[in-house]
Design an enzyme around this catalytic site. Structure first.
Site, mmCIF file in Angstrom:
data_model
loop_
_atom_site.group_PDB
_atom_site.id
_atom_site.type_symbol
_atom_site.label_atom_id
_atom_site.label_comp_id
_atom_site.label_asym_id
_atom_site.label_seq_id
_atom_site.Cartn_x
_atom_site.Cartn_y
_atom_site.Cartn_z
ATOM 1 N N TYR B 137 0.817 -1.214 0.000
ATOM 2 C CA TYR B 137 0.000 0.000 0.000
ATOM 3 C C TYR B 137 0.859 1.277 0.000
ATOM 4 C CZ TYR B 137 -4.140 -2.875 1.038
ATOM 5 O OH TYR B 137 -5.154 -3.789 0.989
ATOM 6 N N LYS B 179 3.663 -15.187 2.638
ATOM 7 C CA LYS B 179 3.575 -16.017 1.433
ATOM 8 C C LYS B 179 5.009 -16.333 1.020
ATOM 9 C CE LYS B 179 1.173 -18.007 -1.921
ATOM 10 N NZ LYS B 179 0.145 -19.057 -1.730
ATOM 11 N N ASP B 236 -5.027 -6.356 6.067
ATOM 12 C CA ASP B 236 -6.270 -5.700 5.656
ATOM 13 C C ASP B 236 -7.330 -6.764 5.353
ATOM 14 O OD1 ASP B 236 -8.134 -3.888 4.751
ATOM 15 O OD2 ASP B 236 -7.152 -3.507 2.833
ATOM 16 N N ASP B 240 -10.428 -7.961 8.151
ATOM 17 C CA ASP B 240 -11.836 -7.799 7.768
ATOM 18 C C ASP B 240 -12.552 -9.152 7.723
ATOM 19 O OD1 ASP B 240 -11.899 -5.073 7.710
ATOM 20 O OD2 ASP B 240 -11.424 -4.892 5.595
#
Ligand SMILES: [Mg+2]
Ligand SMILES: [Mg+2]
Lengths: 341, 341
Positions: B137, B179, B236, B240
């Site tokens: 981001y 990952k 993120d 959520d």
């Protein structure tokens, strides 16, 4: 003209679940099958998981049906030794497969196996279309001093083709998932989606959902989705999350599609070496992979739907293999499904 | 010494849920409160969502408690106009908040609201620690010709500090999500996690889970997690997704922490302008945010736990505000919780 299906039974339970699938397909059409060694079986015979001959045969075929590869016999940390998974990577590359399709269609008879409440999953029938050859998993990466980086990168052409795959798979509605409020690659993604929609698929309803919101809605309201199209990493996360909705990973099929060439169809489950050779493997995900082959490979929608409803019916009538808590074996399962076909 | 709490009631229902929270905190310790305009309220008074004076006051405080900002009054697409959210971004930056903490602790009395089956969520008590100022981001992004890119980039120092935040929040077990089978930034992440674990937190159990697998396990087996630490975008998505497990978004608190300075504590819900001023807003997420302030801001674990069990008790005894399908108002909810404190 007779369609040719390249058969790759692979390793472990692969051959056991392939045999009844051939029987099932033979009831639905006039297909010619060509069977090839693949994965560990090919390593044993030829020293490589995928030979040039098999690659060429798959490229010539009209579709490729793969069961599963791998097993402890070929586990190695020696980078010089061949590994069964290399066959899969090589085949994906040779066939130019840039789209991975993962349907999630919980079967009413197995709603109890889902972590979600019955009223939440009831009616869920969604498809995740994941871009498979671009994005964060394939961009430039490296390390310099104390810093490491990866690059999420997409070209217009890469986005166009996967988005078309998504629209083509949709009957009424396509959900494009991105993070366009933050990422530049997502903004390009959204622009291309909007253009392809306007120019080629304006009869399909289009919605855009941010990836974090999609991760929520998949749990709270999975019936809101029909087809989801998204980039590689978002698709990796969301397709695995979606898979969990059913609670029966052993039943999930997948399809990998490229341009004009043959697609590759395979169950999501592995080669289950622990139960290989016992005749008790669950063949249903392989049957459902054959259904995807019929639908996406040969445009035989009626036959595809017939396989899916035969599987549903068999489960509704009580068919349960060992992985589903029952004692039906592979032959029982095959007989039950063929019976309702 | 008396601790100072900077209070930012903000907009919409903010002031209504702030007042009883001050009352609650006053029952638990000797705090001094300094209230400031923030968000839309600050735009109306000063033309900017966050003044230099308020920034300085927050930096001087021992903790910042924020209710909510925004509303249709300040919605604008004119980039030249001030927006309430800019206050939040500015404050995060000024306080150097690089860690976002989102606890997920479904309340037994509200299990029916969860999309998950009772037996799956029962006992869930997890915390997602998300890196907030780096990664995909915030890396270099751009567009050239037909291509767009974003960069996931992390330095050793950025990883070290968020990983320490994760370990410090864990009592027994930390799950690091990455990952690392694909991404170079994840491989660096994992190296740093291993080193910080070995050198500083070897008494905490450490596990590594790939992000796609984490997205599955959060649904199938949420009680497997205690604290999850992960990079910005993975966090993120996973925070959520986790939030959805409770089915009661209106009850979720959050904390944002930096280095040595004050943390910022706020509910996940928004300013709910549609019900503002009616005295019916649910103050529980604000109470639970105050609990996080006590726990992570002031190391007052007993008092934090007391707030959480008072909230649980009130809900168990039947407290339901309008968002939970009942008709209790803000004052009723506050009285019920204070009664069990
Ligand atoms: Mg995956
Ligand atoms: Mg989010």
């Amino acid at each position: 003209m007779t369609k040719t299906i390249a058969l790759l039974p692979g390793d472990g339970i692969g051959p056991e679940i392939t045999a009844p699938t051939v029987e099932l397909l033979n009831k639905l059409g006039d297909f010619s099958f060509e069977e090839h060694l693949f994965g560990g079986a090919s390593i044993d015979a030829h020293g490589t998981a995928l030979t040039d001959e098999v690659t060429a045969a798959c490229q010539r075929a009209d579709a490729v049906l793969l069961a599963a590869v791998g097993g402890p016999k070929w586990d190695t940390t020696d980078p010089a030794k061949p590994r069964p998974e290399q066959g899969l990577l090589g085949l994906r590359k040779a066939l130019g497969l840039y789209a991975n399709l993962r349907p999630v269609r919980p079967v009413p008879a197995l709603y109890d196996a889902s972590p979600l409440k019955r009223e939440i999953i009831d009616g869920t029938n969604l498809l995740v279309v994941r871009e498979l050859t671009g994005g964060l998993y394939f961009g430039d990466r490296g390390r310099r001093d104390d810093v490491a980086w990866d690059t999420m990168i997409y070209s217009v052409e890469e986005i166009e083709r996967i988005v078309r795959t998504g629209f083509k798979a949709a009957r009424k509605k396509l959900t494009s998932v991105d993070k366009a409020n933050v990422l530049e690659s997502s903004r390009l993604w959204r622009e291309v989606v909007l253009r392809v929609h306007r120019d080629e698929f304006s009869h399909i309803e289009l919605e855009h959902v941010l990836v974090d919101n999609a991760a929520m809605q998949l749990i709270s309201n999975p019936t809101a989705f029909e087809v989801i199209v998204t980039e590689n990493m978002f698709g990796d996360i969301l397709s695995d999350e979606s898979a969990m909705l059913t609670g029966s990973i052993g039943l999930l099929p997948s399809a990998s599609l490229g341009g004009d060439g043959p697609g590759l169809f395979e169950p999501v489950h592995g080669s289950a070496p622990d139960i290989a050779g016992k005749g008790i493997a669950n063949p249903l995900a392989m049957f459902l992979s054959a259904a995807l082959l019929l639908r996406h490979g040969f445009a035989m929608e009626d036959e595809a739907a017939a396989v899916e409803s035969a599987v549903d019916r068999a489960l509704a009538e009580g068919l349960r293999t060992a992985d589903l808590g029952g004692d039906a074996n592979t032959a029982d399962a095959a007989a039950a499904v063929l019976n309702y076909l």
